[in-house]
Design a protein around this motif. Structure first.
Motif, mmCIF file in Angstrom:
data_model
loop_
_atom_site.group_PDB
_atom_site.id
_atom_site.type_symbol
_atom_site.label_atom_id
_atom_site.label_comp_id
_atom_site.label_asym_id
_atom_site.label_seq_id
_atom_site.Cartn_x
_atom_site.Cartn_y
_atom_site.Cartn_z
ATOM 1 N N LYS A 42 0.842 -1.192 0.000
ATOM 2 C CA LYS A 42 0.000 0.000 0.000
ATOM 3 C C LYS A 42 0.883 1.251 0.000
ATOM 4 N N VAL A 43 0.313 2.343 -0.485
ATOM 5 C CA VAL A 43 1.046 3.606 -0.564
ATOM 6 C C VAL A 43 0.246 4.685 0.170
ATOM 7 N N ILE A 44 0.922 5.389 1.089
ATOM 8 C CA ILE A 44 0.354 6.595 1.700
ATOM 9 C C ILE A 44 1.183 7.766 1.198
ATOM 10 N N TRP A 45 0.538 8.650 0.451
ATOM 11 C CA TRP A 45 1.205 9.797 -0.172
ATOM 12 C C TRP A 45 0.727 11.052 0.539
ATOM 13 N N ILE A 46 1.619 11.722 1.257
ATOM 14 C CA ILE A 46 1.264 12.903 2.040
ATOM 15 C C ILE A 46 1.858 14.138 1.374
ATOM 16 N N LEU A 47 0.990 15.027 0.902
ATOM 17 C CA LEU A 47 1.422 16.270 0.275
ATOM 18 C C LEU A 47 1.294 17.388 1.301
ATOM 19 N N VAL A 48 2.421 18.007 1.633
ATOM 20 C CA VAL A 48 2.470 19.045 2.661
ATOM 21 C C VAL A 48 2.650 20.397 1.980
ATOM 22 N N ASP A 49 1.673 21.256 2.114
ATOM 23 C CA ASP A 49 1.711 22.576 1.475
ATOM 24 C C ASP A 49 2.876 23.394 2.027
ATOM 25 N N LYS A 303 4.956 -2.572 5.694
ATOM 26 C CA LYS A 303 3.589 -2.695 5.173
ATOM 27 C C LYS A 303 3.210 -1.573 4.215
ATOM 28 N N ILE A 304 3.868 -0.408 4.362
ATOM 29 C CA ILE A 304 3.440 0.788 3.631
ATOM 30 C C ILE A 304 4.629 1.422 2.923
ATOM 31 N N ILE A 305 4.421 1.876 1.704
ATOM 32 C CA ILE A 305 5.358 2.782 1.046
ATOM 33 C C ILE A 305 4.918 4.196 1.411
ATOM 34 N N TRP A 306 5.824 4.969 2.011
ATOM 35 C CA TRP A 306 5.512 6.319 2.476
ATOM 36 C C TRP A 306 6.156 7.346 1.557
ATOM 37 N N VAL A 307 5.375 8.328 1.142
ATOM 38 C CA VAL A 307 5.908 9.451 0.384
ATOM 39 C C VAL A 307 5.463 10.734 1.073
ATOM 40 N N ILE A 308 6.428 11.541 1.490
ATOM 41 C CA ILE A 308 6.159 12.851 2.085
ATOM 42 C C ILE A 308 6.726 13.884 1.114
ATOM 43 N N ALA A 309 5.900 14.731 0.562
ATOM 44 C CA ALA A 309 6.358 15.662 -0.472
ATOM 45 C C ALA A 309 5.798 17.054 -0.242
ATOM 46 N N GLY A 310 6.570 18.060 -0.660
ATOM 47 C CA GLY A 310 6.064 19.422 -0.711
ATOM 48 C C GLY A 310 5.486 19.707 -2.079
ATOM 49 N N ASP A 311 4.847 20.863 -2.223
ATOM 50 C CA ASP A 311 4.271 21.225 -3.521
ATOM 51 C C ASP A 311 4.977 22.413 -4.156
ATOM 52 N N GLY A 312 5.943 23.000 -3.450
ATOM 53 C CA GLY A 312 6.674 24.159 -3.948
ATOM 54 C C GLY A 312 7.206 24.953 -2.778
ATOM 55 N N GLY A 313 8.043 25.928 -3.067
ATOM 56 C CA GLY A 313 8.624 26.727 -2.000
ATOM 57 C C GLY A 313 7.879 28.026 -1.779
ATOM 58 N N GLN A 314 8.400 28.838 -0.885
ATOM 59 C CA GLN A 314 7.882 30.179 -0.657
ATOM 60 C C GLN A 314 9.065 31.143 -0.576
ATOM 61 N N THR A 315 8.897 32.289 -1.197
ATOM 62 C CA THR A 315 9.928 33.315 -1.221
ATOM 63 C C THR A 315 9.622 34.393 -0.187
ATOM 64 N N PRO A 316 10.580 34.739 0.665
ATOM 65 C CA PRO A 316 10.342 35.838 1.609
ATOM 66 C C PRO A 316 9.997 37.129 0.874
ATOM 67 N N ILE A 317 8.973 37.822 1.352
ATOM 68 C CA ILE A 317 8.548 39.099 0.780
ATOM 69 C C ILE A 317 9.062 40.228 1.674
ATOM 70 N N HIS A 318 9.630 41.240 1.042
ATOM 71 C CA HIS A 318 10.179 42.360 1.801
ATOM 72 C C HIS A 318 9.101 43.014 2.660
ATOM 73 N N PRO A 319 9.487 43.675 3.754
ATOM 74 C CA PRO A 319 8.507 44.398 4.572
ATOM 75 C C PRO A 319 7.968 45.626 3.843
ATOM 76 N N SER A 320 6.960 46.236 4.430
ATOM 77 C CA SER A 320 6.244 47.343 3.779
ATOM 78 C C SER A 320 7.144 48.495 3.387
ATOM 79 N N ASP A 321 8.147 48.790 4.201
ATOM 80 C CA ASP A 321 8.969 49.969 3.926
ATOM 81 C C ASP A 321 9.875 49.799 2.710
ATOM 82 N N GLN A 322 9.898 48.579 2.132
ATOM 83 C CA GLN A 322 10.689 48.342 0.920
ATOM 84 C C GLN A 322 9.818 48.227 -0.327
#
Length: 534
Positions: A42-49, A303-322
């Motif tokens: 069996k496969v449990i595929w966990i997609l973590v945002d 018993k299980i094939i485990w896959v833990i995956a992300g869906d993409g990265g996140q880029t830091p956004i500058h603060p308001s004063d920039q």
């Protein structure tokens, strides 16, 4: 303090109203799931945002993530799996589960303009934008059209292909879930009455479909947090408890997809750092709960094939004063831009569909060329890439940061690392491409799989439009778009947004390429033993 008391009272009323009007579920999914496995594993595929490798590495080194550390030690850990484009959830999920880019699965982004219906499609961006575009229409698009009509029927999902092989599958809180089995989504009357939603909505999905409070086959089995304050069950706790129940009751389908959204929100709001660290620790605790459902962690991998995956990265956004937010409506103020919540009329010239760090800009008038719009965008130093169709089947890419330009199309002159062939004209540095003149091969730098991903985006739906992205640290916006000043965002073609980690434990098999578009084929390979005794 008065507004706090009013808000608290309102939440209590909503909670009580929901409890007394909770929709009765009509699902019988457990009856479909045999305790006997149809496949060898069996496969449990966990997609973590928004799961990202730097935070994993730091947590592992600090000995804060025992479950992830164990799975990494026992399995395969790749830190740079390439996402889809734009790097937004529904497009990425559609790519993963159909094995195609948006030129085939037809989900161009979280928000896009439907030329045939002459309206913006919004599957659920920020609250302000949803209200501006129309709550009823957003609910209709997300709950009805996304799986039933927008997702191309020409691209079968992994659930459909597994069903055709006689292999059971399940989805917990996945937005893309189309399958072969009949289901009924149930909505409370207070939600259905003022919207296009019926109280009961028939649809197709995998054998087991758990979709928050709206499709909860375990309603009478285990107590789950599924009220409005818990986002109707669209949270990690709901998904983990549902998965635990299936494991403990020996009712796992052969393939189970589990979507965990909670890590995404604190990163959007606060960026990385402490918020990401705490979110990752909670994720690890939830993974421990799943592994602890077996007699030992070793048995869990047997018993299980485990896959833990992300869906993409996140880029830091500058603060308001920039000044990190590029207001496209202001850049195009000389044109008649479609206003949120309004249909276009004869005066409308442009439509903006902003997907955080990328956007589609549509020209509804033939006399307004895409090149003219690109020239306006180039004047803003925060803009990164601009791409649009050129003569014939060529695509023109402008790098606003370096003032370099490239034309490309599918061809035969150059082969990339994903076995795709291309013709190029102009400056390859516009997309940070490196060329090996001897081997006639090209490799990617800051924009992984850029040629295929940009091409797929520009061919994902009808219309005259260009794609624009911002430099790292910045994001795009229309009048009501969500903004993440001092936080983080995604959506662009840049490597920071576009790569995610994947951990595979319980098997030595690997995808053909480390791209999300290659994962459906990998899933089918994992299940290729097919039904037992077949």
């Amino acid at each position: 303090m008065r507004w706090v008391l009013v808000l608290l009272l309102l939440l209590i009323l909503i909670y009580l109203y929901y409890q007394f009007s909770k929709p009765k579920q009509h699902e019988h999914d457990l009856d479909r799931l045999s305790p006997t496995a149809n496949t060898d594993r069996k496969v449990i595929w966990i997609l973590v945002d928004s799961l990202m490798s730097p935070a994993i590495d730091q947590g592992v080194n600090n000995k804060e993530l025992p479950a992830l550390s164990y799975l990494i030690q026992q399995g395969i850990y790749n830190k740079e799996m390439v996402s889809s484009f734009p790097t937004m959830s529904v497009t990425v999920d559609s790519t993963l589960l159909t094995g195609t880019y948006p030129d085939q699965h037809r989900i161009p982004g979280l928000i896009w303009f439907d030329l045939k219906e002459k309206r913006l499609v919004n599957y659920g961006t920020g609250l302000h934008e949803i209200v501006s575009d129309g709550i009823q229409q957003t609910i209709e698009d997300a709950a009805i059209h996304l799986n039933n009509s927008h997702l191309s029927k020409e691209t079968p999902t992994v659930y459909e292909e597994l069903a055709d092989r006689g292999i059971q599958s399940g989805s917990i809180n996945g937005m893309i879930y189309r399958g072969r089995a009949n289901h009924v989504l149930s909505f409370p009357s207070w939600m259905a009455s003022p919207t296009p939603l019926p109280e009961r909505l028939k649809g197709k999905g995998p054998d087991f479909l758990s979709l928050g409070a709206f499709s909860n086959p375990l309603q009478e089995k285990v107590p789950l947090s599924e009220g409005p304050a818990q986002e109707f069950g669209f949270n990690d706790d709901y998904a983990i408890e549902t998965t635990r129940y299936l494991i403990q009751e020996n009712r796992l389908p052969d393939f189970l997809f589990v979507y965990l959204p909670d890590l995404d929100k604190p990163i959007h709001k606060k960026g990385g750092g402490a918020a990401e660290r705490q979110g990752l620790q909670k994720l690890d605790q939830n993974l421990q709960k799943l592994l602890d459902s077996f007699s030992s962690w070793e048995e869990a991998l047997e018993k299980i094939i485990w896959v833990i995956a992300g869906d993409g990265g996140q880029t830091p956004i500058h603060p308001s004063d920039q000044n990190p937010v590029v207001r496209l409506d202001q850049l195009f103020q000389e044109y008649h831009v479609l206003q949120p919540g309004h249909p276009p009329d004869d005066q409308t010239e442009l439509v903006l569909a902003v997907n955080e760090r990328s956007a589609y800009v549509y020209s509804l008038k033939e006399e307004i060329s895409l090149q003219t719009l690109a020239d306006i965008l180039k004047t803003d130093e925060r803009i990164d890439l601009i791409a649009f169709p050129d003569k014939g089947d060529w695509i023109r890419v402008l790098n606003a940061t370096t003032d370099q330009e490239l034309l490309y199309r599918m061809g035969e002159d150059w082969t990339d690392s994903y076995e795709q062939a291309w013709d190029l004209k102009g400056d390859p540095a516009a997309l940070d491409l490196s060329l090996d003149q001897t081997k006639k091969c090209l490799s990617y730098g800051d924009f992984p799989d850029a040629l295929a991903r940009l091409s797929a985006s520009l061919n994902s739906h009808a219309g005259r439009f260009l794609v624009v992205t911002t430099r790292p640290g910045y994001e795009l916006a229309d009048t009501s778009s969500p903004q993440h000043k001092g936080g983080a965002g995604h959506g662009s073609l840049h490597r920071i947004d576009s790569v995610a980690p994947i951990i595979i434990a319980g098997t030595d098999q690997k995808p053909r390429h480390w791209r999300i578009v290659d994962l459906k084929a990998f899933i089918l390979d994992l299940m290729k033993s097919g039904p037992k005794n077949s």
